[in-house]
Design a protein around this motif. Structure first.
Motif, PDB file in Angstrom:
ATOM      1  N   LEU A  92       0.813  -1.209   0.000  1.00  0.00           N
ATOM      2  CA  LEU A  92       0.000   0.000   0.000  1.00  0.00           C
ATOM      3  C   LEU A  92       0.847   1.260   0.000  1.00  0.00           C
ATOM      4  CD1 LEU A  92      -2.937   1.087   0.190  1.00  0.00           C
ATOM      5  CD2 LEU A  92      -2.639   1.118   2.669  1.00  0.00           C
ATOM      6  N   PHE A  93       1.796   1.311   0.912  1.00  0.00           N
ATOM      7  CA  PHE A  93       2.512   2.560   1.127  1.00  0.00           C
ATOM      8  C   PHE A  93       3.780   2.694   0.293  1.00  0.00           C
ATOM      9  CE2 PHE A  93      -0.034   2.170   4.960  1.00  0.00           C
ATOM     10  CZ  PHE A  93      -0.550   3.451   5.061  1.00  0.00           C
ATOM     11  N   LEU A 122       0.548   3.342  -3.584  1.00  0.00           N
ATOM     12  CA  LEU A 122       0.180   4.744  -3.426  1.00  0.00           C
ATOM     13  C   LEU A 122       1.088   5.709  -4.189  1.00  0.00           C
ATOM     14  CD1 LEU A 122      -1.169   5.313   0.186  1.00  0.00           C
ATOM     15  CD2 LEU A 122      -2.242   5.880  -1.973  1.00  0.00           C
ATOM     16  N   THR A 153      -0.417   8.139  -7.003  1.00  0.00           N
ATOM     17  CA  THR A 153      -0.329   9.592  -6.900  1.00  0.00           C
ATOM     18  C   THR A 153       0.461  10.186  -8.051  1.00  0.00           C
ATOM     19  OG1 THR A 153       1.597   9.309  -5.481  1.00  0.00           O
ATOM     20  CG2 THR A 153      -0.528   9.613  -4.411  1.00  0.00           C
ATOM     21  N   LYS A 154       1.477   9.471  -8.467  1.00  0.00           N
ATOM     22  CA  LYS A 154       2.257  10.006  -9.588  1.00  0.00           C
ATOM     23  C   LYS A 154       1.445  10.010 -10.873  1.00  0.00           C
ATOM     24  CE  LYS A 154       6.917   9.094  -7.956  1.00  0.00           C
ATOM     25  NZ  LYS A 154       8.207   8.450  -8.215  1.00  0.00           N
ATOM     26  N   LEU A 183      -1.338  12.804 -10.168  1.00  0.00           N
ATOM     27  CA  LEU A 183      -0.848  14.164 -10.029  1.00  0.00           C
ATOM     28  C   LEU A 183       0.554  14.304 -10.619  1.00  0.00           C
ATOM     29  CD1 LEU A 183      -1.950  14.661  -6.336  1.00  0.00           C
ATOM     30  CD2 LEU A 183      -3.084  15.588  -8.344  1.00  0.00           C
ATOM     31  N   VAL A 231       2.287  17.728  -9.908  1.00  0.00           N
ATOM     32  CA  VAL A 231       2.775  17.933  -8.551  1.00  0.00           C
ATOM     33  C   VAL A 231       4.056  17.157  -8.327  1.00  0.00           C
ATOM     34  CG1 VAL A 231       2.268  17.595  -6.117  1.00  0.00           C
ATOM     35  CG2 VAL A 231       0.476  18.379  -7.673  1.00  0.00           C
ATOM     36  N   VAL A 232       4.050  15.926  -8.793  1.00  0.00           N
ATOM     37  CA  VAL A 232       5.231  15.091  -8.582  1.00  0.00           C
ATOM     38  C   VAL A 232       6.438  15.685  -9.289  1.00  0.00           C
ATOM     39  CG1 VAL A 232       6.218  12.836  -9.032  1.00  0.00           C
ATOM     40  CG2 VAL A 232       3.871  13.030  -8.237  1.00  0.00           C
ATOM     41  N   ASP A 285       6.858  18.664 -10.040  1.00  0.00           N
ATOM     42  CA  ASP A 285       7.219  19.886  -9.350  1.00  0.00           C
ATOM     43  C   ASP A 285       8.039  19.597  -8.115  1.00  0.00           C
ATOM     44  OD1 ASP A 285       7.188  22.609  -9.128  1.00  0.00           O
ATOM     45  OD2 ASP A 285       5.577  22.558  -7.667  1.00  0.00           O
ATOM     46  N   ILE A 286       7.643  18.560  -7.422  1.00  0.00           N
ATOM     47  CA  ILE A 286       8.334  18.226  -6.181  1.00  0.00           C
ATOM     48  C   ILE A 286       9.712  17.646  -6.463  1.00  0.00           C
ATOM     49  CG2 ILE A 286       8.284  16.661  -4.210  1.00  0.00           C
ATOM     50  CD1 ILE A 286       5.262  17.027  -4.179  1.00  0.00           C
ATOM     51  N   GLU A 287       9.794  16.776  -7.409  1.00  0.00           N
ATOM     52  CA  GLU A 287      11.067  16.123  -7.645  1.00  0.00           C
ATOM     53  C   GLU A 287      11.998  16.988  -8.495  1.00  0.00           C
ATOM     54  OE1 GLU A 287       9.776  11.478  -7.249  1.00  0.00           O
ATOM     55  OE2 GLU A 287      10.179  12.325  -9.226  1.00  0.00           O
ATOM     56  N   SER A 327      18.071  16.294  -2.249  1.00  0.00           N
ATOM     57  CA  SER A 327      17.033  16.240  -3.265  1.00  0.00           C
ATOM     58  C   SER A 327      15.676  16.567  -2.675  1.00  0.00           C
ATOM     59  CB  SER A 327      16.990  14.855  -3.903  1.00  0.00           C
ATOM     60  OG  SER A 327      16.754  13.876  -2.911  1.00  0.00           O
ATOM     61  N   ARG A 331      13.592  21.614  -2.038  1.00  0.00           N
ATOM     62  CA  ARG A 331      13.200  22.159  -3.333  1.00  0.00           C
ATOM     63  C   ARG A 331      13.864  23.495  -3.591  1.00  0.00           C
ATOM     64  NH1 ARG A 331       7.357  23.117  -3.857  1.00  0.00           N
ATOM     65  NH2 ARG A 331       7.985  23.470  -5.996  1.00  0.00           N
ATOM     66  N   ARG A 357      22.651  13.753  -6.976  1.00  0.00           N
ATOM     67  CA  ARG A 357      21.722  12.957  -6.186  1.00  0.00           C
ATOM     68  C   ARG A 357      21.992  11.487  -6.416  1.00  0.00           C
ATOM     69  NH1 ARG A 357      15.459  13.999  -7.080  1.00  0.00           N
ATOM     70  NH2 ARG A 357      16.013  13.260  -9.136  1.00  0.00           N
ATOM     71  N   LYS A 373      10.860  18.400   0.665  1.00  0.00           N
ATOM     72  CA  LYS A 373       9.922  17.300   0.482  1.00  0.00           C
ATOM     73  C   LYS A 373      10.262  16.208   1.476  1.00  0.00           C
ATOM     74  CE  LYS A 373       8.963  13.532  -2.669  1.00  0.00           C
ATOM     75  NZ  LYS A 373       9.427  12.885  -3.894  1.00  0.00           N
ATOM     76  N   PHE A 390       4.533  10.598  -0.605  1.00  0.00           N
ATOM     77  CA  PHE A 390       3.309  10.335  -1.348  1.00  0.00           C
ATOM     78  C   PHE A 390       2.132  11.093  -0.757  1.00  0.00           C
ATOM     79  CE2 PHE A 390       3.605   7.211   1.958  1.00  0.00           C
ATOM     80  CZ  PHE A 390       2.325   7.134   2.465  1.00  0.00           C
ATOM     81  N   ASP A 398       2.301  14.386  -2.043  1.00  0.00           N
ATOM     82  CA  ASP A 398       1.770  14.418  -3.397  1.00  0.00           C
ATOM     83  C   ASP A 398       0.258  14.540  -3.378  1.00  0.00           C
ATOM     84  OD1 ASP A 398       4.329  14.069  -4.076  1.00  0.00           O
ATOM     85  OD2 ASP A 398       4.145  11.980  -4.709  1.00  0.00           O
ATOM     86  N   ILE A 399      -0.331  13.773  -2.500  1.00  0.00           N
ATOM     87  CA  ILE A 399      -1.791  13.765  -2.456  1.00  0.00           C
ATOM     88  C   ILE A 399      -2.318  15.133  -2.073  1.00  0.00           C
ATOM     89  CG2 ILE A 399      -3.781  12.839  -1.227  1.00  0.00           C
ATOM     90  CD1 ILE A 399      -2.256  10.205  -1.013  1.00  0.00           C
ATOM     91  N   ASN A 404       4.212  20.934   0.392  1.00  0.00           N
ATOM     92  CA  ASN A 404       5.512  20.571   0.910  1.00  0.00           C
ATOM     93  C   ASN A 404       5.681  21.211   2.274  1.00  0.00           C
ATOM     94  OD1 ASN A 404       6.528  19.149  -1.398  1.00  0.00           O
ATOM     95  ND2 ASN A 404       6.569  21.152  -2.397  1.00  0.00           N
TER      96      ASN A 404
END
Lengths: 44, 595
Positions: free
Chosen positions: A23-24, A28, A32-33, A36, A39-40, A42-44, B90, B93, B121, B178, B184, B187-188, B192
């Motif tokens: 699950l985790f 998930l 989520t990737k 979204l 968002v992903v 953007d975050i990474e 990493s 941000r 990274r 992050k 995750f 992400d949801i 951040n």
């Protein structure tokens, strides 16, 4: 021992751990990737 | 009631284990992770802060310094390499620096600058994060730059604006990162973590406004840290070193950690909330609902501004609720802090329920590291002196403060509570004075290697801590009840400035002596003159007048104040003796130096 259900508890433990891992760690993040991507990215 | 068939048992077992695992995850792993990650983020804040302080107010140096710092971190990683919770670069941000000074030219040079800092990274993959500078709080939410902590709300921005009203040069550093484990979830929810701290340069103006909001510490923490991160410190049990700084997300987590610590009897872990006084500012610290184990301590022992009892065995100043049997609580204990030196860190035990900061809360930002390492603790008087020195940055680098051993009085107290030294060989001077106050005059040898002509500035903070504390207050109030108002009123008489300012507490003052090492070996007369000058500076007229005021006050009180009169006599004698010893040591050192 009769009625101790040791086997069932053991199996339940293994299954729950596997479920949590799936699950985790596996499901998930992928969900989520895919949902979204902006968002992903953007975050990474 | 328990299911009998195998399938039901299996289902119940699965659900139980799943529930327990989630519970374990939330109660144990989550707090540990939060502690570890936020601690590292706190380190990053510290690095950035030190860099800002060292390079302020030169904007080019600030940019270059931060770039170099972050590039180095990109190569070496961040935090403890052995920690499994080590936040990787990493995860960060961007780092946003809100920078606004009263110099429009500096603002213009810095504002809008965005620097991409490359880093590697996972050993191979090249990535980068951004370092952004702003001078307008509204730009922090600029979505076009992809750099600002965009989730900062209006409350945070209003804090910046309010701060700008008090002090002209706030620096706000926001680090957006992050989280590793909960990526995750981030992400949801599409957010951040952003930790934000507000810094004020050491040369910033001291505000004059008397209107400031009253803030609850929780409110304040949320105010400063809009992602509801709170501040705290994790120190080892002996209280010697505040080596870890962490941000924890809420009081709930904090209380949970305390609960876990208590439950597992982790005596070697102590959680603390703490605040740091801003530069030369005054504010009122109101503490409510103090429990039996509540105490206040500082790492500048003893705490000079509050009524405290001494705990000589640990070298820790502790305020304990011993006057009232240890079980009752004090309500609305008000601690007035006037002209507290910057960087004076007050550690509040975790049983404080509420702490209100009134007036000039300003930074109350968190630091970590021992007080010796703080570069912001520059008293105004010392600043004036440092302006005469050739290099301010050098001064800040060598700005040290340390705890001198106690000079014993009637009772336990320190007069050399804080010694700040500006010298090219500050460590040696520190050792010198340390040895002096330790009674080890023999140890003062040729430790200092200052060349002739170098400037030496000694700045001493004298904190007057009469041995009143609880005993005196009990006597004065005529009962066993604690009466802090009497305490603070009396502090007026210890105003070194000799100014009658009712309601203002000036229990400490910096005295600065600046001189040059003689080019030629000084003659005995010159040495004596130097020592005399130092002595005169240290024991100035206003100091004497303050003592005289105290004398008169207590003498008017009649025989019941005989203890206080005795103490004052003792204090004056001991102080002068200590000053004389100090002067002797200095010119003795100079004599040694010239040989």
């Amino acid at each position: 021992m009769k009625g101790s259900h040791f086997t069932e508890f053991t199996i339940g433990f293994v299954l729950s751990m596997f479920f949590i891992y799936f699950l985790f760690v596996v499901a998930l993040p992928k969900v989520t990737k895919s949902i979204l991507p902006e968002v992903v990215r953007d975050i990474e | 009631m328990f299911p009998s068939n195998r399938g039901s048992v299996l289902l119940v077992s699965f659900a139980t284990w799943f529930f327990c695992a989630i519970l374990f995850f939330l109660l144990v792993i989550t707090p540990l992770w939060i502690l570890a990650v936020t601690r590292e983020i706190g380190k990053l804040h510290e690095f950035i802060h030190l860099n800002l302080a060292a390079n302020y107010p030169n904007p080019e140096n600030i940019v270059d310094g931060l770039k170099n710092l972050l590039e180095a971190m990109g190569q070496q990683g961040l935090g403890d390499a052995n920690s499994p919770f080590r936040p990787r670069l990493s995860q960060i941000r961007n780092i946003s620096v809100f920078f606004r000074t009263n110099n429009d030219q500096i603002n213009g040079m810095l504002s809008g600058q965005i620097h991409s800092i490359p880093f590697t990274r996972e050993g191979t993959q090249t990535d980068e994060f951004q370092l952004c500078f702003y001078s307008d709080p509204s730009n922090l939410n600029d979505e076009h730059t992809n750099c600002g902590p965009r989730e900062l709300d209006e409350k945070y921005q209003s804090l910046i604006r309010d701060s700008s009203n008090y002090i002209s040069n706030p620096i706000v550093v926001g680090i957006t990162y992050k989280p590793l484990i909960f990526g995750f979830l981030e992400d949801i929810f599409g957010t951040n973590k952003t930790s934000v701290q507000v810094y004020y340069p050491k040369f910033a103006n001291v505000p004059t406004s008397t209107e400031a909001p009253v803030l609850n510490i929780d409110t304040f923490a949320n105010y400063v840290l809009p992602t509801t991160l709170n501040t705290g410190v994790l120190s080892d049990a002996n209280q010697r070193c505040f080596s870890h700084v962490f941000l924890y997300p809420s009081n709930f987590i904090f209380n949970l950690l305390v609960l876990l610590k208590t439950f597992f009897n982790f005596d070697d872990i102590v959680f603390r909330k703490y605040v740091t006084t801003p530069l030369g500012l005054s504010f009122v610290l109101k503490i409510q609902d103090m429990g039996a184990d509540t105490y206040i301590r500082t790492n500048n022992d003893p705490m000079p501004f509050v009524d405290v009892e001494f705990e000589p065995s640990q070298g820790v100043v502790v305020y304990q609720n011993s006057n009232s049997g240890g079980n009752s609580t004090f309500e609305d204990l008000e601690i007035s802090l006037q002209n507290a030196p910057s960087g004076h860190t007050f550690v509040l035990s975790d049983c404080f329920n509420r702490v209100l900061f009134d007036r000039n809360f300003h930074t109350l930002s968190l630091y970590h590291g021992e007080v010796f390492e703080q570069v912001t603790g520059v008293p105004p008087e010392t600043e004036l002196v440092t302006n005469q020195t050739p290099n301010k940055v050098e001064f800040s680098k060598f700005m040290l403060s340390f705890l001198a051993p106690s000079v014993k009085f009637w009772g336990d107290m320190n007069i050399f509570n804080d010694v700040r030294i500006n010298t090219p060989d500050s460590m040696a001077i520190q050792t010198l004075i340390y040895n002096l106050l330790d009674g080890s005059l023999q140890a003062i040898t040729d430790q200092v290697s200052n060349p002739p002509g170098d400037a030496i500035t000694l700045s001493f903070l004298f904190n007057i801590n009469p041995p009143y504390t609880s005993q005196y207050l009990i006597n004065m109030s005529g009962g066993s009840s604690f009466s802090p108002s009497i305490f603070f009123n009396l502090n007026y008489f210890f105003n070194f400035q000799g100014q009658a300012q009712t309601g203002n507490l000036k229990s400490a003052s910096y005295k600065t002596v600046s001189f040059n090492i003689p080019q030629e070996p000084p003659s005995p007369d010159q040495n004596n003159n130097l020592a005399t000058n130092i002595l005169r500076t240290m024991i100035s007229d206003d100091f004497r007048n303050s003592l005289l005021n105290c004398y008169e006050h207590f003498q008017n009180c009649g025989p019941q104040a005989s203890n206080q009169v005795s103490w004052l006599e003792n204090f004056r004698e001991t102080t002068e003796r200590a000053f004389a010893q100090l002067a002797m040591a200095v010119f003795k050192h100079l004599t040694v130096l010239q040989k």
